[in-house]
Design a protein around this motif. Sequence first.
Motif, PDB file in Angstrom:
ATOM      1  N   MET A   1      34.395 -65.104 -28.321  1.00 27.12           N
ATOM      2  CA  MET A   1      35.208 -64.006 -27.872  1.00 27.12           C
ATOM      3  C   MET A   1      36.586 -64.511 -27.487  1.00 27.12           C
ATOM      4  O   MET A   1      36.731 -65.526 -26.836  1.00 27.12           O
ATOM      5  CB  MET A   1      34.546 -63.347 -26.662  1.00 27.12           C
ATOM      6  N   ASP A   2      37.592 -63.796 -27.869  1.00 25.07           N
ATOM      7  CA  ASP A   2      38.950 -64.146 -27.508  1.00 25.07           C
ATOM      8  C   ASP A   2      39.193 -63.711 -26.075  1.00 25.07           C
ATOM      9  O   ASP A   2      39.194 -62.522 -25.779  1.00 25.07           O
ATOM     10  CB  ASP A   2      39.913 -63.457 -28.465  1.00 25.07           C
ATOM     11  N   LYS A   3      39.390 -64.655 -25.206  1.00 20.38           N
ATOM     12  CA  LYS A   3      39.556 -64.337 -23.788  1.00 20.38           C
ATOM     13  C   LYS A   3      41.023 -64.326 -23.389  1.00 20.38           C
ATOM     14  O   LYS A   3      41.339 -64.425 -22.223  1.00 20.38           O
ATOM     15  CB  LYS A   3      38.795 -65.344 -22.937  1.00 20.38           C
ATOM     16  N   SER A   4      41.933 -64.201 -24.357  1.00 18.77           N
ATOM     17  CA  SER A   4      43.353 -64.262 -24.036  1.00 18.77           C
ATOM     18  C   SER A   4      43.759 -63.162 -23.059  1.00 18.77           C
ATOM     19  O   SER A   4      44.596 -63.379 -22.196  1.00 18.77           O
ATOM     20  CB  SER A   4      44.193 -64.189 -25.301  1.00 18.77           C
ATOM     21  N   TYR A   5      43.167 -61.973 -23.193  1.00 18.97           N
ATOM     22  CA  TYR A   5      43.529 -60.894 -22.267  1.00 18.97           C
ATOM     23  C   TYR A   5      43.041 -61.193 -20.858  1.00 18.97           C
ATOM     24  O   TYR A   5      43.634 -60.751 -19.888  1.00 18.97           O
ATOM     25  CB  TYR A   5      42.990 -59.537 -22.747  1.00 18.97           C
ATOM     26  N   GLN A   6      41.949 -61.949 -20.735  1.00 22.25           N
ATOM     27  CA  GLN A   6      41.430 -62.239 -19.400  1.00 22.25           C
ATOM     28  C   GLN A   6      42.268 -63.282 -18.675  1.00 22.25           C
ATOM     29  O   GLN A   6      42.205 -63.386 -17.465  1.00 22.25           O
ATOM     30  CB  GLN A   6      39.977 -62.690 -19.479  1.00 22.25           C
ATOM     31  N   ASN A   7      43.056 -64.059 -19.389  1.00 18.50           N
ATOM     32  CA  ASN A   7      43.908 -65.057 -18.759  1.00 18.50           C
ATOM     33  C   ASN A   7      45.343 -64.573 -18.623  1.00 18.50           C
ATOM     34  O   ASN A   7      46.211 -65.322 -18.230  1.00 18.50           O
ATOM     35  CB  ASN A   7      43.873 -66.363 -19.559  1.00 18.50           C
ATOM     36  N   SER A   8      45.577 -63.325 -18.930  1.00 14.64           N
ATOM     37  CA  SER A   8      46.912 -62.763 -18.907  1.00 14.64           C
ATOM     38  C   SER A   8      47.268 -62.261 -17.507  1.00 14.64           C
ATOM     39  O   SER A   8      46.493 -61.519 -16.898  1.00 14.64           O
ATOM     40  CB  SER A   8      46.995 -61.601 -19.905  1.00 14.64           C
ATOM     41  N   PRO A   9      48.457 -62.628 -17.009  1.00  9.35           N
ATOM     42  CA  PRO A   9      48.886 -62.098 -15.707  1.00  9.35           C
ATOM     43  C   PRO A   9      49.051 -60.572 -15.731  1.00  9.35           C
ATOM     44  O   PRO A   9      48.831 -59.907 -14.724  1.00  9.35           O
ATOM     45  CB  PRO A   9      50.228 -62.781 -15.447  1.00  9.35           C
ATOM     46  N   ILE A  10      49.428 -60.031 -16.881  1.00  7.23           N
ATOM     47  CA  ILE A  10      49.576 -58.582 -16.992  1.00  7.23           C
ATOM     48  C   ILE A  10      48.208 -57.908 -16.858  1.00  7.23           C
ATOM     49  O   ILE A  10      48.072 -56.892 -16.171  1.00  7.23           O
ATOM     50  CB  ILE A  10      50.260 -58.208 -18.323  1.00  7.23           C
ATOM     51  N   PHE A  11      47.178 -58.471 -17.502  1.00 10.12           N
ATOM     52  CA  PHE A  11      45.828 -57.933 -17.394  1.00 10.12           C
ATOM     53  C   PHE A  11      45.335 -58.010 -15.950  1.00 10.12           C
ATOM     54  O   PHE A  11      44.777 -57.045 -15.421  1.00 10.12           O
ATOM     55  CB  PHE A  11      44.879 -58.687 -18.328  1.00 10.12           C
ATOM     56  N   ILE A  68      41.047 -51.591 -23.881  1.00 13.62           N
ATOM     57  CA  ILE A  68      41.438 -53.005 -23.985  1.00 13.62           C
ATOM     58  C   ILE A  68      40.201 -53.875 -24.207  1.00 13.62           C
ATOM     59  O   ILE A  68      40.189 -54.748 -25.075  1.00 13.62           O
ATOM     60  CB  ILE A  68      42.189 -53.462 -22.714  1.00 13.62           C
ATOM     61  N   LEU A  69      39.158 -53.635 -23.416  1.00 13.27           N
ATOM     62  CA  LEU A  69      37.964 -54.484 -23.499  1.00 13.27           C
ATOM     63  C   LEU A  69      37.161 -54.257 -24.771  1.00 13.27           C
ATOM     64  O   LEU A  69      36.602 -55.204 -25.335  1.00 13.27           O
ATOM     65  CB  LEU A  69      37.067 -54.246 -22.279  1.00 13.27           C
ATOM     66  N   PHE A  70      37.076 -53.027 -25.230  1.00 15.00           N
ATOM     67  CA  PHE A  70      36.168 -52.707 -26.331  1.00 15.00           C
ATOM     68  C   PHE A  70      36.884 -52.110 -27.536  1.00 15.00           C
ATOM     69  O   PHE A  70      36.320 -51.277 -28.243  1.00 15.00           O
ATOM     70  CB  PHE A  70      35.084 -51.739 -25.840  1.00 15.00           C
ATOM     71  N   CYS A  79      31.922 -59.963 -24.051  1.00  9.83           N
ATOM     72  CA  CYS A  79      31.148 -60.445 -22.916  1.00  9.83           C
ATOM     73  C   CYS A  79      32.095 -60.486 -21.725  1.00  9.83           C
ATOM     74  O   CYS A  79      33.107 -61.162 -21.758  1.00  9.83           O
ATOM     75  CB  CYS A  79      30.609 -61.834 -23.223  1.00  9.83           C
ATOM     76  N   VAL A  80      31.805 -59.726 -20.720  1.00  9.64           N
ATOM     77  CA  VAL A  80      32.685 -59.644 -19.557  1.00  9.64           C
ATOM     78  C   VAL A  80      32.156 -60.617 -18.510  1.00  9.64           C
ATOM     79  O   VAL A  80      30.990 -60.565 -18.130  1.00  9.64           O
ATOM     80  CB  VAL A  80      32.725 -58.199 -19.001  1.00  9.64           C
ATOM     81  N   ASP A  81      33.037 -61.496 -18.056  1.00 11.27           N
ATOM     82  CA  ASP A  81      32.634 -62.460 -17.038  1.00 11.27           C
ATOM     83  C   ASP A  81      33.795 -62.709 -16.093  1.00 11.27           C
ATOM     84  O   ASP A  81      34.854 -62.108 -16.212  1.00 11.27           O
ATOM     85  CB  ASP A  81      32.151 -63.770 -17.679  1.00 11.27           C
ATOM     86  N   GLY A  82      33.558 -63.550 -15.127  1.00 13.02           N
ATOM     87  CA  GLY A  82      34.602 -63.929 -14.188  1.00 13.02           C
ATOM     88  C   GLY A  82      35.118 -62.759 -13.372  1.00 13.02           C
ATOM     89  O   GLY A  82      34.365 -61.886 -12.952  1.00 13.02           O
ATOM     90  N   HIS A  83      36.435 -62.750 -13.189  1.00 13.32           N
ATOM     91  CA  HIS A  83      37.040 -61.727 -12.331  1.00 13.32           C
ATOM     92  C   HIS A  83      36.939 -60.337 -12.947  1.00 13.32           C
ATOM     93  O   HIS A  83      36.846 -59.351 -12.229  1.00 13.32           O
ATOM     94  CB  HIS A  83      38.492 -62.073 -11.992  1.00 13.32           C
TER      95      HIS A  83
END
Length: 128
Positions: A1-11, A68-70, A79-83
């Motif tokens: 899974m591309d987690k780029s959105y999860q590491n984005s300050p904007i996200f 955004i997620l789906f 797969c949603v994880d972390g924050h």
Amino acid sequence: MDKSYQNSPIFDAFLYFILIIKIIFVYCLFMKILESRKGNKYEENKYAQYEERLHNLFTFCMGILLIILFSGDNNKIVCVDGHTKFFLFVFGVLSLTTIIQDFVHTPHPYGLLPAEFKKKITNTMTKN
């Protein structure tokens, strides 16, 4: 899974924005109840208007978050994880306040309390 959105300050900022909206919504809900008990109709209506606007804004933002997620462009398993997982959990818990509010403040069927309604139904059924 591309987690780029999860590491984005904007996200991350968007998640915090949604969380703040829901926290303010819960505050307005409690203030509306408090003002209702005080008998202050003006303040109660003011908080009710804020509550409705915040609920609509929250629903709109959650729609954007789900897109955004789906999104259909993402062909990978989501797969949603972390924050993100934590925020979705908190949103769910805070969203229960709306259900509780509706249960507490919505008039019961036929203007009766649940026990009276059950008794009326039972009496109607036994007469037949």
